[in-house]
Design a protein around this motif. Structure first.
Motif, mmCIF file in Angstrom:
data_model
loop_
_atom_site.group_PDB
_atom_site.id
_atom_site.type_symbol
_atom_site.label_atom_id
_atom_site.label_comp_id
_atom_site.label_asym_id
_atom_site.label_seq_id
_atom_site.Cartn_x
_atom_site.Cartn_y
_atom_site.Cartn_z
ATOM 1 N N PHE A 11 -38.970 24.233 -24.643
ATOM 2 C CA PHE A 11 -39.537 25.581 -24.614
ATOM 3 C C PHE A 11 -38.512 26.567 -24.069
ATOM 4 N N GLU A 12 -37.803 26.161 -23.037
ATOM 5 C CA GLU A 12 -36.811 27.038 -22.412
ATOM 6 C C GLU A 12 -35.698 27.405 -23.393
ATOM 7 N N GLU A 13 -35.251 26.431 -24.185
ATOM 8 C CA GLU A 13 -34.211 26.711 -25.185
ATOM 9 C C GLU A 13 -34.725 27.670 -26.257
ATOM 10 N N ALA A 14 -35.947 27.435 -26.705
ATOM 11 C CA ALA A 14 -36.535 28.310 -27.725
ATOM 12 C C ALA A 14 -36.719 29.720 -27.182
ATOM 13 N N ALA A 15 -37.182 29.829 -25.950
ATOM 14 C CA ALA A 15 -37.389 31.145 -25.345
ATOM 15 C C ALA A 15 -36.056 31.878 -25.176
#
Length: 47
Positions: A11-15
């Motif tokens: 999620f952090e990478e996508a965000a």
């Protein structure tokens, strides 16, 4: 979330990627949009 899980992302990478893409888009497009608004306003004021 399902897409990230299936493709090995977090999620952090996508965000972070979305934030970077949005920031880049806004830096490029905002001046063009402002110029468009100004052209429209000037055209209306010369009527």
């Amino acid at each position: 979330m399902e897409f990230n899980e299936k493709n090995g992302g977090t999620f952090e990478e996508a965000a972070a990627a979305r934030q970077a893409a949005s920031g880049d888009h806004n830096r490029r497009e905002t001046p063009l949009f402002a110029a468009s608004i100004a052209r429209h306003a000037l055209a209306r004021s010369s009527r």
